[in-house]
Write a protein that holds these residues in place. Structure first.
Motif, PDB file in Angstrom:
ATOM      1  N   LYS A 229       1.259   3.442  -3.245  1.00 11.65           N
ATOM      2  CA  LYS A 229       0.867   2.267  -4.138  1.00 11.65           C
ATOM      3  C   LYS A 229      -0.700   1.797  -3.646  1.00 11.65           C
ATOM      4  CE  LYS A 229       5.091   0.159  -3.843  1.00 11.65           C
ATOM      5  NZ  LYS A 229       5.311  -0.731  -5.419  1.00 11.65           N
ATOM      6  N   LYS A 230      -1.008   2.706  -3.513  1.00  8.18           N
ATOM      7  CA  LYS A 230      -2.429   2.368  -4.067  1.00  8.18           C
ATOM      8  C   LYS A 230      -2.739   3.434  -4.586  1.00  8.18           C
ATOM      9  CE  LYS A 230      -5.623   2.250  -0.617  1.00  8.18           C
ATOM     10  NZ  LYS A 230      -6.803   3.259   0.833  1.00  8.18           N
ATOM     11  N   GLU A 232      -1.471   3.426  -7.742  1.00  8.26           N
ATOM     12  CA  GLU A 232      -0.943   2.289  -8.611  1.00  8.26           C
ATOM     13  C   GLU A 232      -2.298   1.441  -9.146  1.00  8.26           C
ATOM     14  OE1 GLU A 232       3.041   1.002  -7.797  1.00  8.26           O
ATOM     15  OE2 GLU A 232       3.377   3.457  -7.543  1.00  8.26           O
ATOM     16  N   ASN A 233      -2.857   1.005  -7.727  1.00  7.81           N
ATOM     17  CA  ASN A 233      -3.641  -0.152  -7.573  1.00  7.81           C
ATOM     18  C   ASN A 233      -4.308  -0.131  -6.468  1.00  7.81           C
ATOM     19  OD1 ASN A 233      -5.015  -3.004  -7.732  1.00  7.81           O
ATOM     20  ND2 ASN A 233      -2.707  -3.431  -7.162  1.00  7.81           N
ATOM     21  N   ASN A 235      -6.275  -2.118  -5.010  1.00  6.87           N
ATOM     22  CA  ASN A 235      -6.101  -3.241  -3.935  1.00  6.87           C
ATOM     23  C   ASN A 235      -5.035  -3.542  -3.625  1.00  6.87           C
ATOM     24  OD1 ASN A 235      -9.523  -3.566  -4.785  1.00  6.87           O
ATOM     25  ND2 ASN A 235      -8.783  -4.276  -6.692  1.00  6.87           N
ATOM     26  N   PHE A 236      -4.168  -2.644  -3.602  1.00 12.57           N
ATOM     27  CA  PHE A 236      -2.582  -2.862  -3.464  1.00 12.57           C
ATOM     28  C   PHE A 236      -2.728  -3.409  -1.936  1.00 12.57           C
ATOM     29  CE2 PHE A 236       0.709  -1.347  -0.608  1.00 12.57           C
ATOM     30  CZ  PHE A 236       2.071  -2.530  -1.777  1.00 12.57           C
ATOM     31  N   GLU A 239      -4.252  -7.090  -1.643  1.00 14.80           N
ATOM     32  CA  GLU A 239      -3.997  -8.272  -2.206  1.00 14.80           C
ATOM     33  C   GLU A 239      -2.124  -8.862  -1.959  1.00 14.80           C
ATOM     34  OE1 GLU A 239      -3.175  -6.620  -6.420  1.00 14.80           O
ATOM     35  OE2 GLU A 239      -5.498  -7.058  -7.105  1.00 14.80           O
ATOM     36  N   ASN A 240      -1.255  -7.489  -1.050  1.00 14.68           N
ATOM     37  CA  ASN A 240      -0.195  -8.063   0.042  1.00 14.68           C
ATOM     38  C   ASN A 240      -0.636  -7.729   1.028  1.00 14.68           C
ATOM     39  OD1 ASN A 240       1.496  -8.092  -3.139  1.00 14.68           O
ATOM     40  ND2 ASN A 240      -0.346  -6.273  -3.222  1.00 14.68           N
TER      41      ASN A 240
END
Length: 340
Positions: A229-230, A232-233, A235-236, A239-240
């Motif tokens: 996930k990191k 891909e983003n 700030n994952f 943000e989650n």
């Protein structure tokens, strides 16, 4: 041995908390704990630093426990201490002090299994807290242990399920570390989980036969999930964080509950008591309370201060051993690993 004026001084030093308590029979008069904050900067407990801190803390902690209980050391009936399991250096500080003080006062010495104490903490006389009746099932969950224990008496217990690898507390703390949370991370996962969606990110539960547990695979799955996930983003996590923690906690609780339900089915025992540091987790506590209505169980959740390592739980085992005159000589040895 029957005596209405039994005063037990209890000493707990199995890991990184130096604790002392005074009990009058099964009532707690004082329960003092000195925490060791030095380990936070290392992301975990450093055994050598822990034993040194115990040496610094043990005299003032015991003095505080006696003063808070408002009794003189000459009134003590016996001294109970943690024999194991735990960090060897830490255990030796507590046992050495207990032996010396018992010898000086010429009173009995009582050795206590730390894990038995987590279970029997439920028998401390506390207003508003019921005591389980034998037999009952105990779920002991901590940084080093995950066990389902059948308890048929104060000194008649048998492990019917345990972890094959990592403990549940380790799963919480390692997950927190993966998320970049400071040590100890377990309570922070619980804090964020209360604000998140527990079904936001599904994690696969391990398939382990019988009543045994496994958490190593779940830790690996969480690591790979976060890494993916990191990418891909970046700030994952930020943000989650609430949803991630809620999903991790939900999965861990489901693993525990699945095994408890199976244990109840196999034994026919519907009294469930929890103990150990992870039993402070709000999600686990709430789920167990819901199980009373959902499954017809009777659940026992200890007072918060008796969940993490403390000396009051050592004292209640000491009291029961005093009544049965289960004493030790000064030749008794501390054990990092001890037979349950």
């Amino acid at each position: 041995m029957q005596n209405s004026e039994v005063f037990i001084l209890a000493i707990e030093s199995s890991c990184d908390d130096t604790a002392a308590a005074v009990l009058h029979n099964d009532k707690v008069l004082s329960n003092v704990v000195a925490n060791q904050l030095i380990h936070n900067q290392y992301g975990g407990v450093v055994p050598e630093l822990a034993s040194r801190a115990h040496q610094q803390n043990i005299v003032p902690v015991i003095d505080a426990a006696l003063r808070k209980a408002n009794i003189q050391k000459e009134q003590l009936s016996a001294i109970a201490f943690t024999q194991g399991p735990g960090l060897m250096g830490s255990l030796l500080v507590g046992s050495s002090f207990a032996k010396s003080m018992a010898l000086a006062l010429q009173i009995p010495l009582i050795a206590v299994n730390h894990m038995h104490a987590h279970i029997l903490a439920h028998f401390i006389d506390e207003e508003g807290f019921d005591k389980p009746e034998f037999p009952f099932l105990a779920l002991t969950i901590s940084g080093g242990h995950t066990q389902i224990v059948r308890v048929d008496g104060f000194f008649n217990m048998s492990i019917i399920g345990e972890t094959t690898d990592d403990a549940v507390g380790e799963a919480f703390d390692k997950s927190a570390k993966i998320l970049g949370l400071p040590y100890p991370g377990g309570p922070l996962v619980d804090k964020y989980a209360q604000l998140g969606n527990p079904k936001a990110f599904p994690f696969t539960k391990p398939k382990v036969p019988g009543l045994d547990f496994s958490f190593s695979g779940l830790k690996t799955a969480i690591l790979y999930f976060i890494q993916k996930k990191k990418l891909e983003n970046s700030n994952f996590i930020e943000e989650n964080i609430n949803d991630i923690c809620a999903s991790i906690q939900h999965t861990i609780i489901e693993i525990l509950m699945d095994k408890l339900k199976l244990a109840v089915k196999e034994t026919g025992i519907k009294q469930i008591a929890i103990g150990g540091g992870v039993s402070a987790n709000s999600g686990i506590r709430n789920t167990l309370k819901e199980a009373e209505k959902k499954y017809g169980w009777k659940t026992f959740i200890p007072k918060f201060e008796y969940t993490t390592d403390n000396a009051a739980m050592i004292g209640i085992v000491g009291y029961q051993k005093f009544l049965s005159e289960h004493f030790e000589t000064s030749s008794v040895v501390s054990k990092a690993r001890i037979q349950f």
